[in-house]
Structures are given as C-alpha cells and as structure tokens.
Design a protein around this motif. Structure first.
Motif, PDB file in Angstrom:
ATOM      1  N   LYS A  55      25.915   1.614 -76.196  1.00  0.00           N
ATOM      2  CA  LYS A  55      25.727   2.211 -74.873  1.00  0.00           C
ATOM      3  C   LYS A  55      25.128   3.608 -75.012  1.00  0.00           C
ATOM      4  CE  LYS A  55      28.434   2.846 -70.679  1.00  0.00           C
ATOM      5  NZ  LYS A  55      29.751   2.684 -70.075  1.00  0.00           N
ATOM      6  N   VAL A  56      24.167   3.931 -74.148  1.00  0.00           N
ATOM      7  CA  VAL A  56      23.584   5.274 -74.127  1.00  0.00           C
ATOM      8  C   VAL A  56      24.556   6.158 -73.359  1.00  0.00           C
ATOM      9  CG1 VAL A  56      21.618   6.697 -73.432  1.00  0.00           C
ATOM     10  CG2 VAL A  56      21.236   4.314 -74.114  1.00  0.00           C
ATOM     11  N   THR A  57      25.261   7.021 -74.083  1.00  0.00           N
ATOM     12  CA  THR A  57      26.272   7.855 -73.436  1.00  0.00           C
ATOM     13  C   THR A  57      25.709   9.194 -72.974  1.00  0.00           C
ATOM     14  OG1 THR A  57      27.038   8.708 -75.570  1.00  0.00           O
ATOM     15  CG2 THR A  57      28.183   6.764 -74.669  1.00  0.00           C
ATOM     16  N   ASP A  58      24.580   9.611 -73.557  1.00  0.00           N
ATOM     17  CA  ASP A  58      23.944  10.853 -73.113  1.00  0.00           C
ATOM     18  C   ASP A  58      22.502  10.874 -73.584  1.00  0.00           C
ATOM     19  OD1 ASP A  58      23.736  13.277 -71.806  1.00  0.00           O
ATOM     20  OD2 ASP A  58      25.187  14.326 -73.075  1.00  0.00           O
ATOM     21  N   ALA A  59      21.673  11.626 -72.888  1.00  0.00           N
ATOM     22  CA  ALA A  59      20.262  11.772 -73.252  1.00  0.00           C
ATOM     23  C   ALA A  59      19.749  13.066 -72.657  1.00  0.00           C
ATOM     24  CB  ALA A  59      19.449  10.588 -72.748  1.00  0.00           C
ATOM     25  N   LYS A  60      18.964  13.772 -73.439  1.00  0.00           N
ATOM     26  CA  LYS A  60      18.338  15.011 -72.972  1.00  0.00           C
ATOM     27  C   LYS A  60      16.929  15.072 -73.539  1.00  0.00           C
ATOM     28  CE  LYS A  60      22.406  17.865 -72.211  1.00  0.00           C
ATOM     29  NZ  LYS A  60      22.432  17.764 -70.780  1.00  0.00           N
ATOM     30  N   PHE A  61      16.083  15.850 -72.879  1.00  0.00           N
ATOM     31  CA  PHE A  61      14.715  15.979 -73.351  1.00  0.00           C
ATOM     32  C   PHE A  61      14.243  17.418 -73.222  1.00  0.00           C
ATOM     33  CE2 PHE A  61      14.019  15.863 -68.862  1.00  0.00           C
ATOM     34  CZ  PHE A  61      12.845  16.560 -68.643  1.00  0.00           C
ATOM     35  N   GLU A  62      13.302  17.745 -74.057  1.00  0.00           N
ATOM     36  CA  GLU A  62      12.561  18.990 -73.972  1.00  0.00           C
ATOM     37  C   GLU A  62      11.105  18.595 -74.119  1.00  0.00           C
ATOM     38  OE1 GLU A  62      14.421  20.937 -77.344  1.00  0.00           O
ATOM     39  OE2 GLU A  62      15.462  22.287 -75.954  1.00  0.00           O
ATOM     40  N   GLY A  63      10.214  19.427 -73.675  1.00  0.00           N
ATOM     41  CA  GLY A  63       8.813  19.104 -73.853  1.00  0.00           C
ATOM     42  C   GLY A  63       7.916  19.894 -72.938  1.00  0.00           C
ATOM     43  N   GLU A  64       6.668  19.556 -73.022  1.00  0.00           N
ATOM     44  CA  GLU A  64       5.644  20.168 -72.187  1.00  0.00           C
ATOM     45  C   GLU A  64       4.722  19.067 -71.713  1.00  0.00           C
ATOM     46  OE1 GLU A  64       3.665  22.799 -74.850  1.00  0.00           O
ATOM     47  OE2 GLU A  64       5.208  24.327 -74.717  1.00  0.00           O
ATOM     48  N   GLY A  65       4.221  19.228 -70.520  1.00  0.00           N
ATOM     49  CA  GLY A  65       3.272  18.245 -70.029  1.00  0.00           C
ATOM     50  C   GLY A  65       3.067  18.360 -68.541  1.00  0.00           C
ATOM     51  N   CYS A  66       2.314  17.419 -68.043  1.00  0.00           N
ATOM     52  CA  CYS A  66       1.995  17.388 -66.620  1.00  0.00           C
ATOM     53  C   CYS A  66       3.234  17.010 -65.807  1.00  0.00           C
ATOM     54  CB  CYS A  66       0.859  16.410 -66.363  1.00  0.00           C
ATOM     55  SG  CYS A  66       1.304  14.677 -66.678  1.00  0.00           S
ATOM     56  N   SER A  67       3.115  17.142 -64.514  1.00  0.00           N
ATOM     57  CA  SER A  67       4.249  16.844 -63.628  1.00  0.00           C
ATOM     58  C   SER A  67       4.698  15.393 -63.758  1.00  0.00           C
ATOM     59  CB  SER A  67       3.905  17.168 -62.175  1.00  0.00           C
ATOM     60  OG  SER A  67       2.778  16.435 -61.747  1.00  0.00           O
ATOM     61  N   ILE A  68       3.769  14.481 -63.939  1.00  0.00           N
ATOM     62  CA  ILE A  68       4.136  13.064 -64.045  1.00  0.00           C
ATOM     63  C   ILE A  68       4.924  12.810 -65.326  1.00  0.00           C
ATOM     64  CG2 ILE A  68       3.192  10.743 -64.406  1.00  0.00           C
ATOM     65  CD1 ILE A  68       1.033  11.511 -62.338  1.00  0.00           C
ATOM     66  N   SER A  69       4.474  13.366 -66.430  1.00  0.00           N
ATOM     67  CA  SER A  69       5.148  13.172 -67.707  1.00  0.00           C
ATOM     68  C   SER A  69       6.568  13.737 -67.691  1.00  0.00           C
ATOM     69  CB  SER A  69       4.325  13.839 -68.815  1.00  0.00           C
ATOM     70  OG  SER A  69       4.985  13.755 -70.044  1.00  0.00           O
ATOM     71  N   MET A  70       6.712  14.960 -67.220  1.00  0.00           N
ATOM     72  CA  MET A  70       8.022  15.604 -67.230  1.00  0.00           C
ATOM     73  C   MET A  70       8.955  15.004 -66.176  1.00  0.00           C
ATOM     74  SD  MET A  70       8.014  17.747 -69.779  1.00  0.00           S
ATOM     75  CE  MET A  70       7.154  16.427 -70.637  1.00  0.00           C
ATOM     76  N   ALA A  71       8.421  14.649 -65.015  1.00  0.00           N
ATOM     77  CA  ALA A  71       9.243  13.994 -63.987  1.00  0.00           C
ATOM     78  C   ALA A  71       9.730  12.638 -64.489  1.00  0.00           C
ATOM     79  CB  ALA A  71       8.459  13.840 -62.688  1.00  0.00           C
ATOM     80  N   SER A  72       8.855  11.915 -65.164  1.00  0.00           N
ATOM     81  CA  SER A  72       9.229  10.609 -65.700  1.00  0.00           C
ATOM     82  C   SER A  72      10.340  10.748 -66.742  1.00  0.00           C
ATOM     83  CB  SER A  72       8.011   9.923 -66.314  1.00  0.00           C
ATOM     84  OG  SER A  72       8.351   8.638 -66.776  1.00  0.00           O
ATOM     85  N   ALA A  73      10.262  11.774 -67.591  1.00  0.00           N
ATOM     86  CA  ALA A  73      11.316  12.005 -68.588  1.00  0.00           C
ATOM     87  C   ALA A  73      12.644  12.309 -67.909  1.00  0.00           C
ATOM     88  CB  ALA A  73      10.912  13.156 -69.517  1.00  0.00           C
ATOM     89  N   SER A  74      12.600  13.108 -66.858  1.00  0.00           N
ATOM     90  CA  SER A  74      13.802  13.437 -66.105  1.00  0.00           C
ATOM     91  C   SER A  74      14.413  12.179 -65.490  1.00  0.00           C
ATOM     92  CB  SER A  74      13.453  14.453 -65.011  1.00  0.00           C
ATOM     93  OG  SER A  74      14.543  14.681 -64.154  1.00  0.00           O
ATOM     94  N   MET A  75      13.564  11.369 -64.859  1.00  0.00           N
ATOM     95  CA  MET A  75      14.031  10.130 -64.224  1.00  0.00           C
ATOM     96  C   MET A  75      14.571   9.154 -65.258  1.00  0.00           C
ATOM     97  SD  MET A  75      10.942   9.454 -61.576  1.00  0.00           S
ATOM     98  CE  MET A  75      10.386  10.708 -60.428  1.00  0.00           C
ATOM     99  N   MET A  76      13.880   9.060 -66.391  1.00  0.00           N
ATOM    100  CA  MET A  76      14.291   8.124 -67.432  1.00  0.00           C
ATOM    101  C   MET A  76      15.673   8.479 -67.967  1.00  0.00           C
ATOM    102  SD  MET A  76      14.585   7.581 -71.011  1.00  0.00           S
ATOM    103  CE  MET A  76      13.694   8.956 -71.684  1.00  0.00           C
ATOM    104  N   THR A  77      15.897   9.753 -68.304  1.00  0.00           N
ATOM    105  CA  THR A  77      17.207  10.123 -68.840  1.00  0.00           C
ATOM    106  C   THR A  77      18.297   9.878 -67.805  1.00  0.00           C
ATOM    107  OG1 THR A  77      16.896  12.458 -68.233  1.00  0.00           O
ATOM    108  CG2 THR A  77      16.321  11.817 -70.493  1.00  0.00           C
TER     109      THR A  77
END
Length: 143
Positions: A55-77
């Motif tokens: 089970k995925v109990t936690d997830a975090k991200f860091e990064g740089e990119g366009c609004s679509i890339s970073m929004a998608s990472a936020s939504m995915m986590t």
C-alpha cells in the motif's frame, strides 16, 4: 454547465494545484525515490514514496516544470496515497488513457481532480508534461 464554464472550472483546478501543490516536499522515511525529467520541455520531478504491505502510505514530490506537470504531480500524489499498489497502477492506466483522449473505463475508480487534465489530450506536446509524475510513480513501484 456549459463547455466554457466547465473549461474555466478545470483551469481553476489546475492552477490551484500548481499554485498550492499538495504533498510537495520530500519524505525522510520514504522507501522509494525516483528522479525523472522531460528533456523536451525541461520538466523534472523528484518523487519519494513510502510503500508498506503493498500500500502507498505516503508520497511527496519536488520539481520544476509547467503548470500542467506540477499540477499533475500534486493530483497524482493526492490520489495514490492510501491506495494499494494494484489500484495505483490501475489509476495510472486510466489516467494515461484519459490524457491521450482514448476511451477509458473508470472501473469505479475516483479520478477526482485528475479529470481537470483531460483537455490536455487536445495538445499532444503537453501529454508528456501531464504523465511525467505518473511514469515516475510506475517506475518506482516497478523497482
């Protein structure tokens, strides 16, 4: 709701995740770390996840990119935390189908804010931006 109102709502959801990303940061106790980038546009992501007992109990991200890339990472986590690995893979598959403009079967999966990105299918060059975080997640779960 008219198409233009729905489009406006989706843009607001994307910008909210971009300006106020969920799960931004790094996990000190994560057991999976994945770094990926999209050389075509310069998007990059550093994803850390904690997977315990399938089970995925936690997830975090860091990064740089366009609004679509970073929004998608936020939504995915936000979407995969608390899900078992099999469901995370299913969500990734459904997201990939949706983002490519293909018919997809939700299989009773709650796509939540991810549906705001379905308009990306009209812009093939942006598909890689939207799928970067998902590909990182899959790579991590495969290792």
């Amino acid at each position: 709701m008219s198409f233009s109102n729905l489009d406006q709502l989706y843009r607001q959801v994307i910008m909210d995740h971009y300006k106020n990303p969920r799960n931004k940061g790094s996990l000190e106790d994560g057991n999976l770390t994945i770094d990926m980038n999209n050389p075509t546009c310069g998007d990059r992501i550093h994803l850390t996840m904690k997977v315990e007992d399938g089970k995925v109990t936690d997830a975090k991200f860091e990064g740089e990119g366009c609004s679509i890339s970073m929004a998608s990472a936020s939504m995915m986590t936000q979407t995969i935390i608390g899900k078992d690995v099999e469901t995370a893979y299913k969500l990734s598959h459904v997201f990939s189908e949706m983002i490519q403009g293909k018919e997809y079967d939700e299989e009773d999966l709650d796509l939540g804010d991810m549906e705001a990105l379905q308009g990306v299918s009209k812009f093939p060059a942006r598909i890689k931006c939207a799928t970067l975080a998902w590909k990182a997640m899959e790579k991590g779960l495969n290792e």
